[in-house]
Design an enzyme around this catalytic site. Structure first.
Site, PDB file in Angstrom:
ATOM      1  N   LYS A  51       0.831  -1.205   0.000  1.00 50.32           N
ATOM      2  CA  LYS A  51       0.000   0.000   0.000  1.00 50.32           C
ATOM      3  C   LYS A  51       0.866   1.256   0.000  1.00 50.32           C
ATOM      4  O   LYS A  51       0.600   2.218  -0.731  1.00 50.32           O
ATOM      5  CB  LYS A  51      -0.944  -0.019   1.206  1.00 50.32           C
ATOM      6  CG  LYS A  51      -2.026  -1.091   1.082  1.00 50.32           C
ATOM      7  CD  LYS A  51      -2.690  -1.418   2.398  1.00 50.32           C
ATOM      8  CE  LYS A  51      -3.653  -2.587   2.247  1.00 50.32           C
ATOM      9  NZ  LYS A  51      -4.196  -3.090   3.497  1.00 50.32           N
ATOM     10  N   GLN A  95      -4.158  -1.972   9.750  1.00 52.82           N
ATOM     11  CA  GLN A  95      -4.074  -3.291   9.134  1.00 52.82           C
ATOM     12  C   GLN A  95      -4.705  -4.353  10.026  1.00 52.82           C
ATOM     13  O   GLN A  95      -4.443  -4.419  11.231  1.00 52.82           O
ATOM     14  CB  GLN A  95      -2.613  -3.646   8.844  1.00 52.82           C
ATOM     15  CG  GLN A  95      -2.421  -4.938   8.078  1.00 52.82           C
ATOM     16  CD  GLN A  95      -3.035  -4.899   6.688  1.00 52.82           C
ATOM     17  OE1 GLN A  95      -2.965  -3.893   5.994  1.00 52.82           O
ATOM     18  NE2 GLN A  95      -3.649  -5.993   6.286  1.00 52.82           N
ATOM     19  N   ASP A 118     -11.415   2.466   4.665  1.00 47.95           N
ATOM     20  CA  ASP A 118     -11.779   1.049   4.627  1.00 47.95           C
ATOM     21  C   ASP A 118     -13.292   0.862   4.625  1.00 47.95           C
ATOM     22  O   ASP A 118     -13.794  -0.221   4.297  1.00 47.95           O
ATOM     23  CB  ASP A 118     -11.186   0.315   5.837  1.00 47.95           C
ATOM     24  CG  ASP A 118      -9.932  -0.477   5.484  1.00 47.95           C
ATOM     25  OD1 ASP A 118      -9.726  -0.754   4.287  1.00 47.95           O
ATOM     26  OD2 ASP A 118      -9.171  -0.822   6.400  1.00 47.95           O
TER      27      ASP A 118
END
Length: 291
Positions: A51, A95, A118
């Site tokens: 990422k 994460q 997200d």
């Protein structure tokens, strides 16, 4: 039978995102993404690094914050609060999964919904259900919808079965498919669903997101169906260089011949997830800056 090329579609998404970033930077604004990792899980490190690397390739600002595996809940929440207040950061991603002592639900609640790229915060979940486009949708199901559109699959009036009911894929996928933009008729199936193969044979579109390698076999699929395989499973394979291979939730070799279109694993849904994360971050930047 059409193989839906996720790498190709992801590259198209990223090209669009790069254009948006260049226009924002010309106006003096650089989108920023912060990625937070707790612990040293090897798979999570790979995901985080990919990422950060993609941000660099696109010209996006990024921050990688790694906390030790024994970092406390409060230490992690304090990092999130600092990022919430940082005007140079428009998207925040923690994460998953964190170490067992971390309350992941509390972490999600701490992230500013405007920076929740997200799409897991309850405010963004509500916006998805209400079809409020200012919210953020989880990246994987958002990528699946983009793949269907890129492949020219008509969703309006289609019968769709989503196998899996997670908040990360299954539930948001169902809402996207039943939205007024997609207009599919959706059934959500799961481990307690009775007569699952028979149910799936009624589907024009199957989205497999159950986390079981090669779970969906030919008996699940009618001729001419479209199959989107979200699964990423590591199975042992002594003949493979690494001693394992990556397979989806669909038994590809036996299912593909029956399909009108199917995503491979790897190279299908996987590349779309990071592409849609970048797109969500640019969207967050625009909404926060009014650009």
């Amino acid at each position: 039978m059409q193989i839906i090329d996720g790498k190709l579609v992801a590259s198209q998404v990223l090209e669009e995102v790069k254009g948006d970033i260049d226009r924002l930077k010309a106006a003096g604004i650089t989108p920023g993404l912060a990625v937070v990792l707790v612990g040293d899980d090897p798979a999570s490190q790979v995901y985080v690094n990919s990422k950060v690397k993609k941000c660099g390739e696109l010209g996006m600002h990024s921050r990688k914050i790694v906390l030790p595996a024994d970092a406390s809940q409060e230490e992690l929440l304090e990092v999130i609060r600092e990022l919430n207040a940082d005007a140079s950061i428009h998207g925040i991603l923690v994460q998953s999964p964190p170490p067992p002592h971390i309350d992941e639900a509390a972490v999600v609640l701490e992230i500013d919904p405007a920076k929740d790229v997200d799409g897991f915060h309850p405010e963004n979940v509500a916006k998805l259900v209400m079809e409020d486009e200012s919210g953020f949708v989880p990246c994987t199901p958002l990528g699946c919808i983009r793949l269907l559109k890129a492949a020219g699959i008509e969703t309006a009036g289609a019968n769709a079965v989503v196998i899996g009911r997670s908040m990360i894929v299954g539930k948001p996928m169902a809402h996207l498919l039943m939205s007024k933009q997609s207009n599919a008729t959706v059934t959500v199936a799961h481990s307690r669903t009775k007569n699952l193969p028979e149910l799936c044979r009624s589907a024009d579109i199957i989205v497999a997101a159950i986390g079981r390698p090669s779970f969906v076999t030919a008996e699940f699929v009618k001729d001419g169906a479209v199959v989107i395989d979200v699964g990423i499973n590591r199975v042992e394979d002594a003949s493979a260089k690494r001693g394992y291979r990556i397979v989806g939730d669909v038994a590809y070799d036996e299912v593909a011949p029956r399909c009108r279109a199917i995503t491979p694993v790897p190279g299908g849904v996987g590349p779309m997830t990071i592409a849609m994360l970048m797109a969500n971050t640019v969207k967050a930047c625009r909404q926060q800056t009014g650009a």
